[in-house]
Design a protein around this motif. Structure first.
Motif, PDB file in Angstrom:
ATOM      1  N   ARG A  89       9.641  23.783 -10.534  1.00 44.33           N
ATOM      2  CA  ARG A  89       9.757  22.638  -9.623  1.00 44.33           C
ATOM      3  C   ARG A  89       8.442  22.301  -8.921  1.00 44.33           C
ATOM      4  NH1 ARG A  89      14.028  25.419  -5.777  1.00 44.33           N
ATOM      5  NH2 ARG A  89      14.553  26.275  -7.816  1.00 44.33           N
ATOM      6  N   PHE A  90       7.453  23.220  -8.956  1.00 46.56           N
ATOM      7  CA  PHE A  90       6.197  22.988  -8.257  1.00 46.56           C
ATOM      8  C   PHE A  90       5.235  22.178  -9.118  1.00 46.56           C
ATOM      9  CE2 PHE A  90       7.848  27.173  -6.861  1.00 46.56           C
ATOM     10  CZ  PHE A  90       8.164  26.824  -5.557  1.00 46.56           C
ATOM     11  N   ARG A  91       4.204  21.582  -8.477  1.00 50.03           N
ATOM     12  CA  ARG A  91       3.200  20.856  -9.256  1.00 50.03           C
ATOM     13  C   ARG A  91       2.491  21.840 -10.191  1.00 50.03           C
ATOM     14  NH1 ARG A  91       1.212  16.095  -9.462  1.00 50.03           N
ATOM     15  NH2 ARG A  91       2.304  15.446  -7.556  1.00 50.03           N
ATOM     16  N   GLY A  92       2.327  21.411 -11.442  1.00 50.62           N
ATOM     17  CA  GLY A  92       1.794  22.338 -12.439  1.00 50.62           C
ATOM     18  C   GLY A  92       2.801  23.417 -12.771  1.00 50.62           C
ATOM     19  N   GLY A  93       4.094  23.090 -12.584  1.00 48.88           N
ATOM     20  CA  GLY A  93       5.148  24.095 -12.695  1.00 48.88           C
ATOM     21  C   GLY A  93       5.198  24.802 -14.024  1.00 48.88           C
ATOM     22  N   LEU A  94       4.951  24.079 -15.125  1.00 52.94           N
ATOM     23  CA  LEU A  94       5.010  24.735 -16.430  1.00 52.94           C
ATOM     24  C   LEU A  94       3.876  25.740 -16.606  1.00 52.94           C
ATOM     25  CD1 LEU A  94       6.143  21.858 -18.825  1.00 52.94           C
ATOM     26  CD2 LEU A  94       7.467  23.792 -17.987  1.00 52.94           C
ATOM     27  N   GLY A  95       2.753  25.500 -15.925  1.00 57.23           N
ATOM     28  CA  GLY A  95       1.703  26.513 -15.919  1.00 57.23           C
ATOM     29  C   GLY A  95       2.159  27.767 -15.202  1.00 57.23           C
ATOM     30  N   HIS A  96       2.861  27.586 -14.070  1.00 58.74           N
ATOM     31  CA  HIS A  96       3.419  28.744 -13.359  1.00 58.74           C
ATOM     32  C   HIS A  96       4.484  29.446 -14.213  1.00 58.74           C
ATOM     33  CE1 HIS A  96       1.158  27.717  -9.889  1.00 58.74           C
ATOM     34  NE2 HIS A  96       1.899  26.687  -9.500  1.00 58.74           N
ATOM     35  N   ALA A 184      -1.735  38.122 -12.032  1.00 61.19           N
ATOM     36  CA  ALA A 184      -0.816  36.990 -12.135  1.00 61.19           C
ATOM     37  C   ALA A 184      -1.000  36.030 -10.958  1.00 61.19           C
ATOM     38  CB  ALA A 184       0.631  37.486 -12.199  1.00 61.19           C
ATOM     39  N   LEU A 185      -1.138  36.575  -9.745  1.00 57.87           N
ATOM     40  CA  LEU A 185      -1.354  35.724  -8.575  1.00 57.87           C
ATOM     41  C   LEU A 185      -2.668  34.957  -8.686  1.00 57.87           C
ATOM     42  CD1 LEU A 185      -0.162  38.082  -5.680  1.00 57.87           C
ATOM     43  CD2 LEU A 185       0.942  35.986  -6.479  1.00 57.87           C
ATOM     44  N   ALA A 186      -3.714  35.616  -9.196  1.00 54.64           N
ATOM     45  CA  ALA A 186      -5.004  34.935  -9.378  1.00 54.64           C
ATOM     46  C   ALA A 186      -4.863  33.775 -10.360  1.00 54.64           C
ATOM     47  CB  ALA A 186      -6.053  35.936  -9.872  1.00 54.64           C
ATOM     48  N   GLN A 187      -4.123  33.995 -11.440  1.00 55.83           N
ATOM     49  CA  GLN A 187      -3.938  32.942 -12.434  1.00 55.83           C
ATOM     50  C   GLN A 187      -3.090  31.798 -11.901  1.00 55.83           C
ATOM     51  OE1 GLN A 187      -2.374  35.233 -15.658  1.00 55.83           O
ATOM     52  NE2 GLN A 187      -4.364  36.055 -16.240  1.00 55.83           N
ATOM     53  N   MET A 188      -2.066  32.115 -11.110  1.00 49.08           N
ATOM     54  CA  MET A 188      -1.253  31.063 -10.505  1.00 49.08           C
ATOM     55  C   MET A 188      -2.072  30.257  -9.502  1.00 49.08           C
ATOM     56  SD  MET A 188       2.475  32.949 -10.072  1.00 49.08           S
ATOM     57  CE  MET A 188       3.409  31.446  -9.784  1.00 49.08           C
ATOM     58  N   GLY A 189      -2.980  30.916  -8.802  1.00 49.20           N
ATOM     59  CA  GLY A 189      -3.857  30.201  -7.886  1.00 49.20           C
ATOM     60  C   GLY A 189      -4.754  29.216  -8.618  1.00 49.20           C
ATOM     61  N   ILE A 190      -5.332  29.649  -9.732  1.00 46.37           N
ATOM     62  CA  ILE A 190      -6.174  28.749 -10.536  1.00 46.37           C
ATOM     63  C   ILE A 190      -5.344  27.605 -11.095  1.00 46.37           C
ATOM     64  CG2 ILE A 190      -7.537  28.577 -12.661  1.00 46.37           C
ATOM     65  CD1 ILE A 190      -9.036  29.914 -10.418  1.00 46.37           C
ATOM     66  N   ASN A 191      -4.132  27.912 -11.555  1.00 46.59           N
ATOM     67  CA  ASN A 191      -3.277  26.852 -12.105  1.00 46.59           C
ATOM     68  C   ASN A 191      -2.908  25.828 -11.039  1.00 46.59           C
ATOM     69  OD1 ASN A 191      -1.358  25.730 -14.218  1.00 46.59           O
ATOM     70  ND2 ASN A 191       0.088  26.264 -12.620  1.00 46.59           N
ATOM     71  N   ALA A 192      -2.605  26.289  -9.814  1.00 49.37           N
ATOM     72  CA  ALA A 192      -2.273  25.363  -8.729  1.00 49.37           C
ATOM     73  C   ALA A 192      -3.462  24.465  -8.405  1.00 49.37           C
ATOM     74  CB  ALA A 192      -1.839  26.150  -7.489  1.00 49.37           C
ATOM     75  N   TRP A 193      -4.653  25.042  -8.387  1.00 49.42           N
ATOM     76  CA  TRP A 193      -5.873  24.259  -8.119  1.00 49.42           C
ATOM     77  C   TRP A 193      -6.118  23.234  -9.220  1.00 49.42           C
ATOM     78  CZ3 TRP A 193     -10.812  25.071 -10.753  1.00 49.42           C
ATOM     79  CH2 TRP A 193     -11.838  24.263 -10.248  1.00 49.42           C
ATOM     80  N   PRO A 201       1.925  17.064 -13.820  1.00 46.90           N
ATOM     81  CA  PRO A 201       3.221  16.607 -13.290  1.00 46.90           C
ATOM     82  C   PRO A 201       4.062  17.746 -12.718  1.00 46.90           C
ATOM     83  CG  PRO A 201       3.318  16.788 -15.669  1.00 46.90           C
ATOM     84  CD  PRO A 201       1.883  17.052 -15.289  1.00 46.90           C
ATOM     85  N   ILE A 202       5.052  17.325 -11.946  1.00 45.15           N
ATOM     86  CA  ILE A 202       6.072  18.246 -11.450  1.00 45.15           C
ATOM     87  C   ILE A 202       7.262  18.169 -12.400  1.00 45.15           C
ATOM     88  CG2 ILE A 202       7.642  18.767  -9.546  1.00 45.15           C
ATOM     89  CD1 ILE A 202       5.637  17.439  -7.673  1.00 45.15           C
ATOM     90  N   ALA A 203       7.696  19.320 -12.882  1.00 48.50           N
ATOM     91  CA  ALA A 203       8.800  19.340 -13.840  1.00 48.50           C
ATOM     92  C   ALA A 203      10.096  18.900 -13.163  1.00 48.50           C
ATOM     93  CB  ALA A 203       8.966  20.738 -14.434  1.00 48.50           C
ATOM     94  N   GLU A 204      10.996  18.408 -13.956  1.00 47.69           N
ATOM     95  CA  GLU A 204      12.298  17.976 -13.446  1.00 47.69           C
ATOM     96  C   GLU A 204      13.065  19.187 -12.913  1.00 47.69           C
ATOM     97  OE1 GLU A 204      16.339  15.754 -15.108  1.00 47.69           O
ATOM     98  OE2 GLU A 204      14.463  15.678 -16.257  1.00 47.69           O
ATOM     99  N   ARG A 205      13.644  19.019 -11.742  1.00 48.34           N
ATOM    100  CA  ARG A 205      14.391  20.127 -11.134  1.00 48.34           C
ATOM    101  C   ARG A 205      15.609  20.492 -11.975  1.00 48.34           C
ATOM    102  NH1 ARG A 205      13.662  21.419  -5.693  1.00 48.34           N
ATOM    103  NH2 ARG A 205      12.031  20.223  -4.658  1.00 48.34           N
ATOM    104  N   VAL A 206      15.889  21.774 -12.033  1.00 56.99           N
ATOM    105  CA  VAL A 206      17.085  22.246 -12.732  1.00 56.99           C
ATOM    106  C   VAL A 206      18.285  22.035 -11.816  1.00 56.99           C
ATOM    107  CG1 VAL A 206      18.222  24.234 -13.771  1.00 56.99           C
ATOM    108  CG2 VAL A 206      15.748  23.949 -14.010  1.00 56.99           C
ATOM    109  N   PRO A 207      19.338  21.380 -12.290  1.00 59.61           N
ATOM    110  CA  PRO A 207      20.523  21.178 -11.444  1.00 59.61           C
ATOM    111  C   PRO A 207      21.087  22.511 -10.955  1.00 59.61           C
ATOM    112  CG  PRO A 207      20.672  19.854 -13.440  1.00 59.61           C
ATOM    113  CD  PRO A 207      19.496  20.760 -13.619  1.00 59.61           C
TER     114      PRO A 207
END
Length: 430
Positions: A89-96, A184-193, A201-207
């Motif tokens: 659900r976050f921006r760059g969510g598929l990277g996360h 993993a946290l370092a990589q998620m930080g780079i992905n968020a940046w 994009p932000i992925a579609e929320r799962v119902p």
């Protein structure tokens, strides 16, 4: 030229000509024995004693089989959907999602290449769908996250390190947990940046109504690391027995529970695993023969004497080791570094009072970073092929992740408690 010099020259020449490095090391060792007047059958003796006398090595083919069975079934698909539920659900969510699935998958396979080749293709396709992410970025983050696999237990490189250092596999596995999560946290930080910079994009929320079903579907796969690590640290099974349990569990879940493993696919998986095991086995055999040569020439003691002349502090030695291994990782295959170079460094590390579990985790992290550093970077070649994009573009997009991983390596190296806190919490006396 000395017998040792001839042996090294032969190994380099044969490797450049395309001979597998394991065979080249065996050939070089035989040349050394012949030139030094020793019985050439000593090479075979060292190989047989090393392979047959090491119970821990049984874990290698078993972890390879378990990873293959998970990729052949639908376990990976279900895990990806569950990861998307958590962080999509976050921006760059598929990277996360890419990072989180690697963390979860790391608790099952112990192999970076298995992670990239298995779940990598699926997650790259997810990220590229509809042009949401560039192919090169999807490939780059997939290569970077696959590095986590052998750091968080179980870990095939840590099994090999235990073979050459006599360190406890169980405590090595524990020592990799916090560093793996830090990576993993370092990589998620780079992905968020990168997501904010490029407007991913932000992925579609799962119902909400889908949450129980997706969690239930993924639960058998999620239970595997719990069973393995709980069994090891609860004293129920050794790491080698845990590898056998992992293979049996993966087979039972894929074939009986999910019913997604046809007999033909199971046969192909076993065959591919056998080929991978034979390749690693030949490399180990070559390293065993060459290590006899190195020991005969007293190379570890010579290296220790040279370094002692510089009066290095432990942190200076660790810094030098990091630099050496990072450079070698650009040029050599990781298992070769682990089985040939690292045994020469271990006596000096012990003489300086460096903890062998800490040193082992630092070594493994270095070797894993080598899998994504050009020009060799095996993972880069794999993901570039999976994404069908130029290698140069993948390398460019991987550079921020490599920088983040090196920063995490610095913390792991110079703050030993990041590695040793969890093993000591569970009884490690080192």
């Amino acid at each position: 030229m000395s017998p040792l010099g001839l042996a090294i020259l032969a190994i380099v020449a044969l490797s450049v000509m395309g001979l597998p490095i394991g065979v080249a090391m065996i050939t070089g060792s035989v040349i050394y024995l012949a030139m030094s007047g020793q019985d050439m059958s000593l090479a075979a003796e060292q190989v047989l004693n090393g392979l047959n006398g090491s119970y821990v090595l049984l874990a290698v083919p078993l972890f390879i089989v378990s990873a293959g069975l998970m990729n052949a079934g639908t376990m990976t698909d279900r895990l990806l959907r569950f990861c998307n539920l958590l962080v999509g659900r976050f921006r760059g969510g598929l990277g996360h999602v890419n990072v989180v699935q690697s963390v979860i998958f790391a608790g099952m396979s112990g192999s970076a290449i298995a992670d990239a080749a298995g779940s990598g293709k699926l997650v790259i396709d997810m990220m590229r769908r509809g042009g949401a992410y560039p192919a090169s970025y999807a490939a780059a983050i997939t290569a970077a996250t696959a590095v986590i696999g052998p750091i968080i237990p179980p870990s095939i490189p840590m099994v090999l390190y235990a073979l050459i250092s006599d360190a406890s596999i169980g405590y090595l596995f524990l020592g990799g947990v916090v560093p793996g999560l830090l990576m993993a946290l370092a990589q998620m930080g780079i992905n968020a940046w990168m997501a904010r910079r490029h407007g991913f994009p932000i992925a579609e929320r799962v119902p909400l109504r889908e949450v129980p079903r997706l969690t239930w579907d993924a639960l058998p796969a999620l239970l595997m690391p719990v069973i393995l690590l709980g069994g090891i640290y609860g004293g129920v099974m050794t790491p080698t027995e845990a590898a056998a349990v992992a293979a049996a569990y993966a087979l039972a879940v894929a074939a009986l529970l999910y019913r997604s493993l046809p007999a033909r696919e199971a046969y192909r998986t076993i065959l591919d695993s056998a080929r991978a095991t034979a390749s690693i086995g030949m490399l180990i055999a070559g390293a065993l023969a060459l290590n006899y040569v190195v020991a005969s020439e007293n190379v570890p003691a010579t290296v220790r004497g040279i370094l002692a002349g510089y009066d290095l502090e432990p942190w200076q030695f660790l810094l030098a080791v990091n630099l050496i291994l990072l450079v070698l990782g650009c040029l050599l295959e990781g298992s070769t570094i682990l089985l040939v170079i690292v045994p020469v460094l271990i006596p000096t590390a012990q003489a300086l009072g460096i903890d062998m579990v800490h040193f082992g985790v630092v070594v493994v992290v270095n070797i894993m970073i080598g899998l994504v550093t050009p020009p060799y970077g095996l993972l880069l070649f794999i993901v570039a092929k999976l994404a069908d994009c130029p290698l140069g573009a993948v390398v460019r997009d991987a550079l921020p992740f490599i920088a983040a991983m090196i920063a995490a390596l610095g913390l792991i190296t110079f703050v030993p408690e990041l590695v040793l806190w969890l093993p000591r919490l569970l009884g490690y006396q080192g």
